[in-house]
Design an enzyme around this catalytic site. Structure first.
Site, PDB file in Angstrom:
ATOM      1  N   GLY A  88       0.806  -1.436  -0.085  1.00  0.00           N
ATOM      2  CA  GLY A  88      -0.024  -0.123  -0.142  1.00  0.00           C
ATOM      3  C   GLY A  88       0.989   1.300  -0.011  1.00  0.00           C
ATOM      4  O   GLY A  88       1.169   1.879   1.044  1.00  0.00           O
ATOM      5  N   GLU A 111       8.044  11.724 -16.686  1.00  0.00           N
ATOM      6  CA  GLU A 111       8.360  13.153 -16.307  1.00  0.00           C
ATOM      7  C   GLU A 111       9.081  13.001 -15.114  1.00  0.00           C
ATOM      8  O   GLU A 111      10.241  14.028 -15.156  1.00  0.00           O
ATOM      9  CB  GLU A 111       6.817  13.820 -16.133  1.00  0.00           C
ATOM     10  CG  GLU A 111       6.295  14.442 -17.347  1.00  0.00           C
ATOM     11  CD  GLU A 111       5.718  13.086 -17.979  1.00  0.00           C
ATOM     12  OE1 GLU A 111       5.427  12.080 -17.514  1.00  0.00           O
ATOM     13  OE2 GLU A 111       5.351  13.227 -19.623  1.00  0.00           O
ATOM     14  N   SER A 166       0.931   3.776  -3.148  1.00  0.00           N
ATOM     15  CA  SER A 166       0.360   4.920  -4.146  1.00  0.00           C
ATOM     16  C   SER A 166      -1.145   5.349  -3.637  1.00  0.00           C
ATOM     17  O   SER A 166      -1.843   4.501  -2.927  1.00  0.00           O
ATOM     18  CB  SER A 166       0.214   4.539  -5.511  1.00  0.00           C
ATOM     19  OG  SER A 166       1.267   4.420  -6.188  1.00  0.00           O
ATOM     20  N   GLU A 185      17.026  -4.807 -10.319  1.00  0.00           N
ATOM     21  CA  GLU A 185      16.282  -4.734 -11.523  1.00  0.00           C
ATOM     22  C   GLU A 185      17.152  -6.172 -12.392  1.00  0.00           C
ATOM     23  O   GLU A 185      18.437  -6.020 -12.520  1.00  0.00           O
ATOM     24  CB  GLU A 185      16.295  -3.599 -12.257  1.00  0.00           C
ATOM     25  CG  GLU A 185      15.605  -2.758 -11.365  1.00  0.00           C
ATOM     26  CD  GLU A 185      14.152  -2.676 -11.883  1.00  0.00           C
ATOM     27  OE1 GLU A 185      13.857  -3.076 -12.837  1.00  0.00           O
ATOM     28  OE2 GLU A 185      13.417  -1.699 -11.083  1.00  0.00           O
TER      29      GLU A 185
END
Lengths: 389, 395
Positions: free
Chosen positions: B132, B379, B134, B249
């Site tokens: 939990g 962005e 965002s 990653e």
């Protein structure tokens, strides 16, 4: 993490980073943007003194074997030197000399003399390749100039354009048709009927037009013919594309460094322009374009070094990206400088001019596009890296 | 390429072990036809079982330290592990996010009691976790979250809402970030909690995605109780707890995905005919394909280099963060192109008469909108690269 890790056979990478460092230090000590500006007035295109020093470092003979008087360096090492020449804004006949030298060295003909090989190794008076003609073409192997037979020798008539540093060259490697087949001739520049005229490109570099008016050359000047000549010329063009792409990356990176530093200090409306996302994101995009370009040059130079099957595709990709993106980096940087970037005094236009000129020496974008898409059409989706991985 | 990899005998033995496990545990017809489940409930049961098998062979979290049930695998072995798993297209590891983020956070910050109770159950998939983070009003600006956890002494009471929460509809636990000090600077008043999803006051409502499928949820909290001993690390230290988690990653994964999409796109361009001519012979499309191929090649080189550097112990260079940005944008653009080149057939959805590839191009056009949003919008990525890599002033 445990102790077991694979051996990384990485001596080559070490050598590359050392030679890049050496080249950077050398150029920082020997060359400056002020000296580049002096070339504008001299019309020499490059500085013979700097070239002499490059020769003293052995750069012209890097790819040659020790027996040939060279240092058996890899193509990847040459590529980082070209990148540093770009970064330092230091034009020289290095790329045209080395790639013409590779044609001479690769030619099986016995007529390639020891003297010619020695000239390749030393470089003092450079060699160059005369292939491109007046007509624009999407395949630089489309050669129209013809060679006729003349007794034991040949007679050459026609015109070559966009020849790098022909005026200063000892020998021109000239591409012409002989009985319909492609042929390569080693022609001393001083031969009667060879007339060199200097062009005036945006970057004032040594770019020439060469007229051949019934130039008579002896039989041994023919160094390759037919498929061998096609292979040699194609390889030389690809190698030139990779090295010029490396030089473009160095130029673009130097231009971007200037623009980034300026964006940190130049203020408008009370804050540095680099704080505005319109400027920040533009600079990030340019940085990304350079990283892609450098990766492509690494991949292509690596493919040439390891003689992997993908070298033609990899060089087309590097050239395509140089034309598509790297060439545009100084344009974006100039925009960041605004009005000051439009002045003669500011150095950014030097990078802009040089990138635009070098990118125009890579052949047509369509030539590279077709190589790339043909490979896709034949089912090649990964690059050289994918093969190795 | 100027670098070659040689794996040690120990690494190769590890590879053999992984292969033997897969031979013995993957159904023979795995990946050959349909999936071995019919409903999403059956899928969850199947995937829990799959992960518990992996764990029985200590192959659920090879990067975790041995003392916590992992292998302490070197980067080389992690590469081997992911190579072998992707070679056989193995089922998803249902607790993958917990293995990559919750576990490492607990290992670093939690008490021994918490670790002993939760870590084995993450590995066995007895507990499936969701996250939990965002909120509807705090996406790119995650630290702007407003879900409140009020300190009641021996427990906290949580009120607020989270969004984009995968697995919340069946998860047993949630790693929750909530604001514990509304007066502190926004990064400082946040605490990380272990939340039992069976507590009263939690409402999970599926969030229908743009594609019409619900892969995510909204989760609402109305005075949900969390015992004090379920704080991870210290109160008001949650930002550090989560941003320090190991986010491994796999460098090769994104590249091979981009290569696959390029392959799919090329095949669509070959099989689509316009005026008797293959679409791939259209010069305008050829420009786009040349560009995609070139960028995919560069990403391959960058990914390969970051693996090699990782093996040498060199941290990821600037090109790695840039590669992530480029990858997400080009992957999206390729899916746009795939739909476009089909003309009016492109937007036909699965089940429609005359749909190409059962509507996959249209579906991936929609789904790939997420590429430039999820995990930090393009962005935000550009801001981060501009500030951290180019050293430009923060805005």
């Amino acid at each position: 993490m445990n102790d077991s890790s694979p051996n990384v056979l990485d001596e080559q990478a070490e050598r590359i980073s050392i030679i890049q460092h050496v080249a950077k230090e050398f150029l920082a000590g020997e060359w400056s943007n002020e000296q580049f500006r002096k070339l504008i007035d001299s019309g020499d295109g490059y500085d013979p003194g700097l070239w002499d020093k490059m020769c003293a470092l052995g750069w012209p003979g890097l790819l040659l074997t020790e027996d040939e008087g060279g240092s058996e360096a890899s193509f990847s090492e040459l590529a980082v030197i070209a990148e540093e020449c770009g970064r330092a804004l230091a034009p020289s006949p290095l790329v045209s000399h080395v790639t013409a030298g590779e044609i001479v060295r690769g030619a099986q003909s016995k007529s390639v003399t020891q003297d010619l090989l020695a000239a390749v190794a030393k470089g003092a008076v450079p060699l160059t390749t005369a292939a491109i003609e007046s007509e624009l073409t999407n395949d630089r192997l489309t050669i129209a100039m013809t060679a006729g037979c003349d007794g034991d020798g040949f007679v050459l008539s026609g015109e070559k354009r966009f020849v790098q540093a022909a005026r200063d060259a000892s020998t021109l490697v000239v591409a012409a048709r002989l009985d319909g087949a492609l042929a390569l001739f080693a022609v001393p520049r001083g031969t009667a009927g060879v007339d060199v005229e200097r062009l005036k490109p945006l970057d004032w570099s040594a770019l020439d037009s060469v007229k051949f008016d019934s130039v008579v050359v002896p039989a041994e000047s023919l160094i390759a013919k037919g498929t061998e000549a096609e292979r040699l010329l194609r390889e030389a063009l690809c190698q030139s594309d990779i090295l010029l792409s490396a030089e473009l990356c160095g130029l673009a990176e130097a231009a971007l460094d200037l623009a980034v530093e300026y964006a940190k200090i130049r203020e408008t409306y009370g804050k540095p322009i680099g704080q505005y996302q319109a400027v920040k994101h533009r600079l990030v995009n340019l940085r990304a374009d350079i990283e892609i370009g450098k990766a492509l040059v690494r991949a292509a130079a690596g493919a040439v070094t390891s003689q992997s099957a993908g070298w033609r595709l990899a060089s087309a990709q590097a050239a395509y990206w140089s034309i598509d993106a790297v060439k545009k980096v100084p344009e974006g940087c100039l925009q960041v400088f605004g009005g000051i970037g439009f002045t003669w005094e500011h150095d950014i236009h030097l990078y802009l001019r040089r990138c635009a000129t070098l990118a125009s020496q890579l052949g047509e974008r369509a030539e590279h596009r077709e190589v790339i898409v043909e490979a896709l059409d034949k089912g090649r989706f990964g690059g050289a890296s994918a093969d190795a991985a | 390429l100027d670098v070659q990899l040689e794996f040690t005998a120990e690494d190769e033995a590890f590879r053999a072990e992984v292969r033997t496990f897969l031979d013995g545990n993957l159904p023979k017809d795995w990946n050959k036809g349909g999936k071995p489940w019919k409903t999403s409930e059956e899928r969850v049961v199947y995937l829990r079982d799959w992960q518990s098998k992996l764990n029985a062979a200590r192959l659920a979290a090879v990067s975790w330290p041995v003392e916590y049930g992992g292998r302490g695998a070197s980067l080389a072995q992690q590469i081997i592990y992911s190579q072998e798993m992707s070679r056989r297209s193995t089922p998803d590891v249902i607790n993958r996010a917990a293995i990559l983020q919750v576990g490492p956070a607990l290992i670093q910050w939690a008490t021994d009691e918490i670790k002993e109770h939760f870590l084995p159950r993450i590995l066995s998939a007895e507990h499936v976790w969701c996250q939990g983070f965002s909120e509807p009003g705090a996406g790119s600006d995650l630290a702007g979250m407003t879900t409140r956890a009020v300190d009641m002494g021996d427990h906290f009471l949580v009120t607020g809402a989270k969004v984009w929460t995968s697995r919340a509809e069946f998860a047993d636990y949630c790693m929750l970030l909530a604001r514990t000090d509304p007066d502190a600077p926004k990064h400082q008043g946040i605490t990380a909690f272990i939340l039992d999803m069976r507590e009263p006051g939690i409402t999970v409502s599926p969030l229908k995605q743009i594609s019409g499928v619900s892969g995510f949820n909204q989760v609402f909290f109305d005075n949900v109780r969390i015992p004090r001993d379920r704080v991870i690390g210290e109160v008001n230290n949650g930002w550090q707890v989560t941003s320090n988690t190991l986010r491994f990653e796999r460098a090769g994964t994104a590249t091979s995905r981009a290569e696959r999409r390029l392959e799919i796109l090329t095949k669509l361009a070959q099989s689509t005919v316009v005026d008797g001519q293959r679409r791939i012979d259209d010069p305008v499309l050829r420009e786009r394909l040349a560009r995609y191929s070139t960028i995919v090649q560069a990403l391959g080189e960058i990914g390969w280099r970051s693996i090699v550097n990782g093996l040498k112990g060199i941290p990821p260079g600037p090109e790695t963060s840039i590669a992530k940005l480029i990858w997400s944008e080009i992957d999206q653009s390729m899916s746009d192109c795939g739909m476009e080149l089909l003309g009016p057939y492109g937007p036909l959805q699965g089940g429609s008469p005359h749909a190409v590839k059962n509507g996959t191009p249209a579906a991936s056009y929609l789904i790939m909108r997420a590429a430039t949003i999820g995990g930090g919008t393009s962005e935000i990525q550009r801001n981060i690269i501009g500030e951290r890599l180019l050293g430009l002033p923060k805005d």
